[in-house]
Design a protein around this motif. Structure first.
Motif, mmCIF file in Angstrom:
data_model
loop_
_atom_site.group_PDB
_atom_site.id
_atom_site.type_symbol
_atom_site.label_atom_id
_atom_site.label_comp_id
_atom_site.label_asym_id
_atom_site.label_seq_id
_atom_site.Cartn_x
_atom_site.Cartn_y
_atom_site.Cartn_z
ATOM 1 N N LYS A 253 0.655 -0.828 -0.470
ATOM 2 C CA LYS A 253 -0.222 -0.015 0.418
ATOM 3 C C LYS A 253 1.456 1.364 -0.203
ATOM 4 C CE LYS A 253 -3.023 2.092 3.037
ATOM 5 N NZ LYS A 253 -3.273 1.315 4.726
ATOM 6 N N HIS A 254 1.869 1.323 0.704
ATOM 7 C CA HIS A 254 2.459 1.946 1.135
ATOM 8 C C HIS A 254 3.578 2.373 -0.264
ATOM 9 C CE1 HIS A 254 0.783 4.692 4.337
ATOM 10 N NE2 HIS A 254 0.567 2.514 4.564
ATOM 11 N N LEU A 255 3.859 1.480 -0.541
ATOM 12 C CA LEU A 255 4.823 1.374 -1.830
ATOM 13 C C LEU A 255 3.657 1.799 -2.684
ATOM 14 C CD1 LEU A 255 7.699 -0.168 -2.517
ATOM 15 C CD2 LEU A 255 6.656 -2.006 -4.138
ATOM 16 N N LEU A 256 3.104 2.430 -2.925
ATOM 17 C CA LEU A 256 2.865 3.244 -4.238
ATOM 18 C C LEU A 256 1.780 4.523 -3.568
ATOM 19 C CD1 LEU A 256 1.213 -0.176 -6.062
ATOM 20 C CD2 LEU A 256 2.918 1.201 -6.741
ATOM 21 N N ALA A 257 2.078 4.465 -2.246
ATOM 22 C CA ALA A 257 1.366 6.121 -1.676
ATOM 23 C C ALA A 257 1.948 6.969 -2.981
ATOM 24 C CB ALA A 257 1.145 6.068 -0.055
ATOM 25 N N PRO A 258 1.345 7.994 -3.012
ATOM 26 C CA PRO A 258 1.636 9.357 -3.140
ATOM 27 C C PRO A 258 2.572 10.619 -2.314
ATOM 28 C CG PRO A 258 -0.020 10.314 -2.973
ATOM 29 C CD PRO A 258 -0.216 8.383 -2.600
ATOM 30 N N ARG A 259 3.595 11.203 -2.292
ATOM 31 C CA ARG A 259 4.557 11.820 -1.406
ATOM 32 C C ARG A 259 5.725 11.307 -0.631
ATOM 33 N NH1 ARG A 259 1.135 15.869 2.364
ATOM 34 N NH2 ARG A 259 -0.363 13.642 2.658
ATOM 35 N N GLY A 260 6.595 11.092 -1.166
ATOM 36 C CA GLY A 260 7.607 9.447 -0.340
ATOM 37 C C GLY A 260 8.876 9.848 -0.819
ATOM 38 N N SER A 261 9.551 8.749 -1.199
ATOM 39 C CA SER A 261 10.836 8.875 -2.029
ATOM 40 C C SER A 261 10.486 8.157 -3.346
ATOM 41 C CB SER A 261 12.158 7.978 -1.395
ATOM 42 O OG SER A 261 11.922 8.691 0.250
ATOM 43 N N GLY A 262 10.867 8.545 -3.877
ATOM 44 C CA GLY A 262 11.600 8.419 -5.666
ATOM 45 C C GLY A 262 10.937 6.613 -5.888
ATOM 46 N N PRO A 263 10.838 6.169 -7.121
ATOM 47 C CA PRO A 263 10.788 5.035 -7.303
ATOM 48 C C PRO A 263 11.819 4.097 -6.870
ATOM 49 C CG PRO A 263 10.351 6.122 -9.078
ATOM 50 C CD PRO A 263 10.687 6.634 -8.267
ATOM 51 N N VAL A 264 12.920 4.293 -7.317
ATOM 52 C CA VAL A 264 14.225 4.010 -7.472
ATOM 53 C C VAL A 264 14.253 3.435 -5.637
ATOM 54 C CG1 VAL A 264 16.653 4.385 -7.604
ATOM 55 C CG2 VAL A 264 14.997 4.657 -9.578
ATOM 56 N N THR A 265 14.134 4.904 -4.851
ATOM 57 C CA THR A 265 14.372 4.369 -3.229
ATOM 58 C C THR A 265 13.528 3.447 -2.873
ATOM 59 O OG1 THR A 265 15.341 6.491 -4.151
ATOM 60 C CG2 THR A 265 14.520 5.136 -1.120
ATOM 61 N N ARG A 266 12.819 3.367 -3.423
ATOM 62 C CA ARG A 266 11.599 2.425 -2.629
ATOM 63 C C ARG A 266 11.736 1.357 -3.403
ATOM 64 N NH1 ARG A 266 5.375 5.792 -2.511
ATOM 65 N NH2 ARG A 266 6.479 7.868 -2.469
ATOM 66 N N ILE A 267 11.895 1.157 -4.477
ATOM 67 C CA ILE A 267 12.351 -0.681 -5.056
ATOM 68 C C ILE A 267 13.414 -1.338 -4.162
ATOM 69 C CG2 ILE A 267 13.099 -1.957 -7.166
ATOM 70 C CD1 ILE A 267 9.734 -1.157 -6.907
ATOM 71 N N LYS A 268 14.558 -0.023 -4.137
ATOM 72 C CA LYS A 268 15.495 -0.528 -3.025
ATOM 73 C C LYS A 268 15.390 -1.390 -2.380
ATOM 74 C CE LYS A 268 20.152 1.321 -2.650
ATOM 75 N NZ LYS A 268 20.523 2.700 -2.690
ATOM 76 N N SER A 269 13.923 -0.422 -1.392
ATOM 77 C CA SER A 269 13.690 -0.471 0.360
ATOM 78 C C SER A 269 13.533 -1.714 0.450
ATOM 79 C CB SER A 269 13.239 -0.020 0.691
ATOM 80 O OG SER A 269 13.591 1.623 0.468
ATOM 81 N N LEU A 270 12.363 -2.129 -0.933
ATOM 82 C CA LEU A 270 11.797 -3.520 -0.605
ATOM 83 C C LEU A 270 13.016 -4.475 -1.201
ATOM 84 C CD1 LEU A 270 8.928 -4.812 -1.037
ATOM 85 C CD2 LEU A 270 8.750 -4.020 -3.430
ATOM 86 N N MET A 271 13.658 -4.006 -1.710
ATOM 87 C CA MET A 271 14.970 -5.907 -2.200
ATOM 88 C C MET A 271 15.119 -6.083 -0.888
ATOM 89 S SD MET A 271 13.458 -6.203 -5.569
ATOM 90 C CE MET A 271 14.851 -7.878 -6.249
ATOM 91 N N HIS A 272 15.479 -4.592 0.154
ATOM 92 C CA HIS A 272 16.476 -5.419 0.757
ATOM 93 C C HIS A 272 15.530 -5.245 1.842
ATOM 94 C CE1 HIS A 272 18.127 -3.995 4.771
ATOM 95 N NE2 HIS A 272 18.777 -4.280 4.753
ATOM 96 N N LEU A 273 14.231 -5.845 1.489
ATOM 97 C CA LEU A 273 13.599 -5.928 3.228
ATOM 98 C C LEU A 273 13.414 -7.870 2.245
ATOM 99 C CD1 LEU A 273 10.189 -3.961 3.463
ATOM 100 C CD2 LEU A 273 12.341 -4.329 5.426
ATOM 101 N N LEU A 274 13.065 -7.875 1.061
ATOM 102 C CA LEU A 274 12.997 -9.580 0.649
ATOM 103 C C LEU A 274 14.110 -9.669 1.058
ATOM 104 C CD1 LEU A 274 10.927 -8.626 -2.434
ATOM 105 C CD2 LEU A 274 9.935 -9.940 -0.453
ATOM 106 N N ALA A 275 15.617 -9.355 0.719
ATOM 107 C CA ALA A 275 16.686 -9.817 0.990
ATOM 108 C C ALA A 275 16.694 -10.944 1.924
ATOM 109 C CB ALA A 275 17.467 -9.356 -0.026
ATOM 110 N N LEU A 276 16.381 -9.771 3.429
ATOM 111 C CA LEU A 276 16.549 -10.390 4.888
ATOM 112 C C LEU A 276 15.780 -11.444 5.148
ATOM 113 C CD1 LEU A 276 16.567 -6.823 6.643
ATOM 114 C CD2 LEU A 276 18.577 -8.227 6.178
ATOM 115 N N LEU A 277 14.483 -11.554 4.290
ATOM 116 C CA LEU A 277 13.523 -12.609 5.024
ATOM 117 C C LEU A 277 14.442 -13.604 3.618
ATOM 118 C CD1 LEU A 277 9.857 -11.476 4.254
ATOM 119 C CD2 LEU A 277 11.342 -11.100 5.914
#
Lengths: 348, 343
Positions: free
Chosen positions: A262-286
């Motif tokens: 939900k928050h990956l796509l929310a308006p206001r916040g960081s740019g898409p590259v940063t968001r994808i980077k965060s998501l990839m980090h979380l998935l890598a940790l899992l």
């Protein structure tokens, strides 16, 4: 034979951890449970060389060392069941186990084993020459000021203090490499500490290194830093949500990842590259959280068993012996179980 | 109006503040996992997973706050603030005074507190009284989702340091992380009205220092906060059956403390019972007694507090923490005491 003795020690330590796991799953042990599964080779290799009058300070995974120091397992189990006849009369629990007889103390505050062991080492130096103190801690604790300060203190005061860093590469759900500057060995060496790295999954290597080091420390009081790579087979604590999510992404992870999406796509916040980077980090940790598991190449018990069997040794009878002891232990606690752990609601 | 959990309400307040002001950042242990939605949306430039170095990253939050950011620094459990006490006691609390009021330190220390899930005395303290004794700090202890949301909004907007304490029996995410851990075999006495509730859609910030009367009554004033408030309300229901009509006040903040609401109530009832999950000695319960005495009242007074290191065993823990039964007994003694004197 030294190998078999060390193996037996590891099997005992592991078996007790698994007894704790069972009681915890049943709800008879409350709160968190940080198992020491994956640290048995370090516990066995170091404690083999300890003797009466030596003192140890432990972290939130105290049980393998306490088991191998000879603390009564029935007292420890009763403690974790919250009973009056427990090691600390039900007041301490698994992170706060104390045995004055063994000069062994544990704490749930990360890094605090360093300063405590410095005090233990000072007493050894003044009152019990030839004795030493050992501080056990993880590599996550290496970033605590109090631990680094105690390294400085130990060198400045020439304390017979063995710092044992159990490096499992995780600080709770954080990869230690992401939050740790430089190399741990160089950091310790920067304090003027003699240092050595050892494979903490190889019990013989730990025992040999610890034997040499402790022998020298007894003759000539001075601190030493031992860096031992270990594993964390049952995650930071039992039921760790991170590993549960990794194992059951739909059920356990559904809610969390629904919110993340939900928050990956929310308006206001960081740019898409940063968001994808965060998501990839979380998935890598899992993904990473599943790598250390039992019956795997990061399991010190498995590795030692393999070696011994290749050398034609009988590991099975050791395991059966220990299994019988643990059955007796569990029975002994069940027979006279009064209130039980969790409000007495759960029959064991 | 939205119905949400206590933890979701706080997370939402933080999310909205971060979206509105790019100076609002999060730092602390494991925040990439604990606040995974914030981490995903705002990325590594706004959400900083920290090493286990409380003295360093809480101290860094002070510096960051002094120089233009608005950090929310997460110290997992309030017990661990012990490691970072210098940054709290000697720095964040003092900057504004030391600078003659010219330099402020707008930060929030967000930390979980409280017992009731059997984690032992090093992971279950509240310590709010100790923090509240230090001039320069604001201490917030919400008891339900709406208050948690509003007070977090105010805390982030506030120009000074705020210690925001979320009780683990109210915060489902913390209770899951530290107590339940996926098990169906453990049970907790969670106050339902505190763990989940409505947050009004138009709700914005909630001012500091405003206690609220949760139940009106004439015979006895019970003052509490956090989980203790819910225990007090439950006790008040039982006391009503005994003919003791209680007024129950939720403090919501320890600093600033709403003395007026307490004094008004006590001047009506003539009896004060404090229910405090923090340590008994030299803390909130004694402070409330002093406040009513200073106002010229001399009520009958009693307190139900934590009087020991929290024992690990759950049956001992349940006795050590203020529970409904202890509150009822103390209230009955307080009520009976005066009646006997009246005779």
């Amino acid at each position: 034979m030294v190998e078999l003795e060390l193996y037996k020690a590891m099997v005992r330590a592991r078996a007790f951890e698994l007894v704790l796991a069972e009681f915890w799953e049943a709800g008879a042990i409350s709160g968190e449970m940080h198992l020491g599964t994956g640290e048995e080779a370090v516990a066995a290799g170091v404690t083999r060389h300890l003797r009466s009058g030596d003192a140890v300070s432990l972290d939130h995974r105290p049980t393998p060392v306490l088991t191998l120091l000879g603390v009564d397992l029935q007292l420890m189990l009763a403690e974790m069941l919250g009973r009056e006849d427990g090691l600390c009369r039900g007041r301490g629990g698994h992170m706060h186990l104390f045995s004055k007889t063994h000069l062994a103390a544990s704490s749930g505050i990360v890094g605090s084993s360093g300063p405590l062991a410095a005090g233990f080492a000072l007493t050894a130096k003044l009152l019990r020459p030839g004795n030493i103190a050992v501080a056990f801690f993880g590599e996550g604790a290496m970033n605590q000021g109090m631990l680094m300060e105690s390294m400085n203190l130990a060198v400045a005061w020439k304390l017979p203090l063995l710092f044992v860093c159990k490096d499992n590469q995780w600080a709770i759900t954080t990869r230690s490499v992401d939050v740790t500057a430089g190399s741990l060995l160089e950091r310790a060496a920067g304090f003027g500490l003699p240092c050595q790295e050892v494979d903490g999954l190889d019990v013989m290597a730990v025992a040999e290194t610890a034997g040499d080091v402790i022998g020298q420390m007894r003759k000539n009081p001075q601190p030493f830093f031992l860096l031992a790579r270990t594993s964390r087979l049952d995650s930071h604590q039992m039921g760790d949500p991170m590993r549960r999510m990794a194992q059951h992404p739909v059920g356990e992870g559904g809610k969390t990842f629904g919110n993340v999406t939900k928050h990956l796509l929310a308006p206001r916040g960081s740019g898409p590259v940063t968001r994808i980077k965060s998501l990839m980090h979380l998935l890598a940790l899992l993904g990473d959280s599943r790598k250390d598991v039992r019956e795997h190449k990061t399991d010190p018990l498995f590795l030692t068993r393999q070696q011994l069997e290749q050398a034609g040794q009988d590991t099975e009878s050791i395991e059966q012996d220990v299994a019988r002891q643990m059955e007796q232990l569990v029975d002994s606690v069940q027979v006279d179980s009064p209130a039980g752990g969790a409000h007495g609601k759960h029959d064991l | 109006m939205a119905n949400m959990t206590f933890s979701a309400a706080i997370d939402r307040a933080v999310m909205e503040a971060m979206a509105a002001d790019e100076c609002v950042i999060i730092m602390g242990e494991d925040v990439h996992m604990l606040r995974s939605a914030h981490y995903t949306r705002f990325g590594q430039q706004r959400v900083f997973p920290a090493p286990i170095s409380e003295s360093s990253f809480v101290g860094a939050a002070v510096g960051a706050a002094m120089s233009g950011l608005r950090p929310i620094v997460e110290v997992m459990l309030v017990d661990f603030v012990g490691v970072a006490m210098d940054a709290v006691l000697n720095h964040m609390a003092k900057i504004e005074t030391f600078s003659g009021g010219k330099w402020t330190c707008p930060l929030v220390v967000r930390t979980a507190c409280g017992g009731g899930y059997g984690d032992g005395g090093q992971h279950e303290q509240t310590l709010w009284g100790m923090f509240a004794s230090i001039p320069g700090l604001t201490i917030v202890v919400p008891s339900n989702p709406a208050d948690a949301y509003g007070l977090m909004k105010t805390a982030i907007a506030h120009d000074g340091p705020v210690i925001f304490l979320e009780h683990k029996l109210l915060s489902e995410s913390w209770l899951e992380f530290l107590g339940r851990l996926g098990r169906q075999t453990v049970a907790f006495d969670v106050p339902a009205a505190g763990a989940q509730g409505d947050v009004p859609a138009n709700m914005d910030s909630l001012p500091f220092g405003q206690a609220i009367v949760r139940r009106t009554g004439n015979a006895l004033t019970i003052v509490s906060l956090g989980v203790g408030l819910h225990r007090a309300l439950e006790a008040a229901d039982q006391l009503a059956e005994h003919g003791v009509d209680c007024e129950v006040i939720d403090l919501r903040c320890l600093q600033p403390l709403d003395a007026r609401t307490v004094i008004e109530s006590v001047s009506k009832t003539g009896r004060l019972l404090v229910v405090d999950e923090d340590y008994k000695s030299c803390g909130l319960s004694g402070e409330l007694a002093a406040i009513v005495l200073e106002s010229g009242l001399s009520p009958h007074y009693a307190r139900v507090c934590l009087e020991q290191t929290i024992p690990y065993a759950r049956h001992l823990e349940a006795e050590a923490l203020p529970n409904t039964q202890r509150i009822v007994e103390a209230a009955l003694r307080l009520a009976a005491g005066e009646k006997q004197r009246d005779v």
